[in-house]
Design an enzyme around this catalytic site. Sequence first.
Site, PDB file in Angstrom:
ATOM      1  CG  ASP A   1      -0.299  -0.206   2.589  1.00 32.58           C
ATOM      2  OD1 ASP A   1       0.865  -1.057   2.574  1.00 32.58           O
ATOM      3  OD2 ASP A   1      -0.594   0.736   3.366  1.00 32.58           O
ATOM      4  CD  GLU A   2      -0.885   4.785   3.085  1.00 30.67           C
ATOM      5  OE1 GLU A   2      -1.849   5.367   3.418  1.00 30.67           O
ATOM      6  OE2 GLU A   2      -0.308   4.296   3.881  1.00 30.67           O
TER       7      GLU A   2
HETATM    8  C1  TNX Z   1      -3.911   3.657   5.896  1.00 31.86           C
HETATM    9  S1  TNX Z   1      -4.758   1.164   5.248  1.00 31.86           S
HETATM   10  C2  TNX Z   1      -2.683   2.789   6.004  1.00 31.86           C
HETATM   11  C3  TNX Z   1      -2.135   2.567   7.159  1.00 31.86           C
HETATM   12  C4  TNX Z   1      -2.309   3.783   8.184  1.00 31.86           C
HETATM   13  C5  TNX Z   1      -3.776   3.871   8.323  1.00 31.86           C
HETATM   14  C6  TNX Z   1      -4.302   4.838   9.312  1.00 31.86           C
HETATM   15  C7  TNX Z   1      -3.430   0.968   4.623  1.00 31.86           C
HETATM   16  C8  TNX Z   1      -3.257  -0.078   3.771  1.00 31.86           C
HETATM   17  N1  TNX Z   1      -2.540   1.884   4.897  1.00 31.86           N
HETATM   18  O1  TNX Z   1      -0.553   2.581   6.880  1.00 31.86           O
HETATM   19  O2  TNX Z   1      -1.854   3.106   9.475  1.00 31.86           O
HETATM   20  O3  TNX Z   1      -4.226   4.331   7.094  1.00 31.86           O
HETATM   21  O4  TNX Z   1      -5.813   4.712   9.521  1.00 31.86           O
END
Ligand code: TNX
Length: 533
Positions: free
Chosen positions: A346-347
């Site tokens: 993710d991200e």
């Molecule tokens: C998004 S959900 C993230 C996390 C964070 C979270 C906080 C996801 C795959 N990644 O790294 O902790 O939001 O709500």
Amino acid sequence: MVRESAMRRVAVVSACVVAAACGRPTPTTTPTPAPVAAGRPIHTVVPVPSSIQVTPTDSFQIDSTVAVVVPAGGGYAVEGIATYLTNLLGGPAAPPPRTLAAGEAMPPRSIQLALDPSKSTLGLEGYELTVTRDGVTLTAAQPNGLFYGVQTIRQLLPWSVEHRAAMNRRLLLPAARVTDTPRFAWRGAMLDVSRHFIDAEAVKRYIDLMAVYKLNRLHLHLSDDQGWRIEIASRPNLTAQGGSTQVNGGPGGFYTKAQFADIVAYATSRFITIVPEIDMPSHTNAALASYAELNCDNVARPLYTGTKVGFSVLCVEKDSVYTFINDVVKDIAAQVPTPYFHIGGDEVEKLTHDQYIRFIERVQDIVTANGKQMIGWGEISPAKLAPNTIVQHWRRDSASIHVARGGKVIMSPSSKTYLDMKYDSTTTLGLRWAGLIEVKDAYDWNPATLLPEVPETALLGVEGPLWSETLVKLEDYEFMAFPRLAALAEIAWSPQGARDWETFRMRLAFQGPRLSALGVNFYRSAQVPWVTR
Ligand code: TNX
């Protein structure tokens, strides 16, 4: 409000469509919705069983003369479940379960646990429970089903059952017939033990609470920018350095191999599958701080104790990075005898789309070669994924691409299932980027209709992630998880047609004293008419 003196009456209370049905001989059945009258539900079981009849006028009395009985040759798992039940009813000093010799008659007034593999409609996790004034019979095709039947017995009993010490007490179990199978195979919770670390005992407590609500997957987010939490034999610095801190610079920590084995065994004894996640290629600062060669410039990064995301990335063009990943996957695969390996994904902000896709496909090969089924967050969908790779949906992402190729999806929509979101604007813990999530918001949705291109047939199930940027101690985790995790459990287990918010909140009201008896620090939502002692 129900007072302490009414404790024993509570068994009857939970068996009556109170006032209306008490004294009325005809049993009441769900799922005809809403068996609630005069503010009290006919039973308080969460998640609501797919079929339950309670006869309010009758009950089986559990006291020190009652035996829990298992047939000879029932096997180790059945004996374990029987012992779990005797502990539940009378504490560790309770008489152990009795094993019935072949041909031996059932003792009077007993609770019988039996496996009957011919009951194939019950599947892996279903069970049948019959309670009369003379005895209790719990039958399942597999041990998993017996375990869930035990949880239903537990919840049909008054909350005083949660006080284990009392040996010479009487507990009234209402007469009932239950046939129950889950809607989804994947009923998950996730703990982020990276942003803040909680020790193995805290994880085991969370496992025990999951078991009460028939959840069966515990996804552990074991690495992120702020901390690496699992020992890898060939890379000791991951824990020595990468595990040495956490958000705001606390001491961090990690699970030794022995502690992790203990968590896995404990989860297994509660029919919970551990799903390990090592997040990559981003969310990797703890690894980048531990091994310089994972960085393109061969310079180890400083440890990170903030809460930003997206800034860290493995040097995906280096072969040695894939050797590292293989070492990690192999080591963890050996520590967790369950089928899954979650790679995060993710991200990612520091790679081109092509670099990202190539990375995911290469890691998928590594995970498969180590005998595991890969799971990743929604972003992985556009890569060429094997049909048995699983995508975990969390926000506007591309799960539908995976569904189109026949792949399965776990639903964790952040606006419904993120247990780290605040309940309302006054909640001090938690975040709010995905919205405020009151108990009703967490409960009142259908995973099969949320995304038009992701129908029920594509769903493996649902999972509630608990991210820990703002959560320091177990009480914080509990406050954010309960009661929303119970809401999620009902979504995951109960047929959509058997559940509705009004009856849920009434049943949940009676979970309050149960959670209190278990010592859980839960959120007393104003949406729920909590029963107090
Ligand atoms: C998004 S959900 C993230 C996390 C964070 C979270 C906080 C996801 C795959 N990644 O790294 O902790 O939001 O709500």
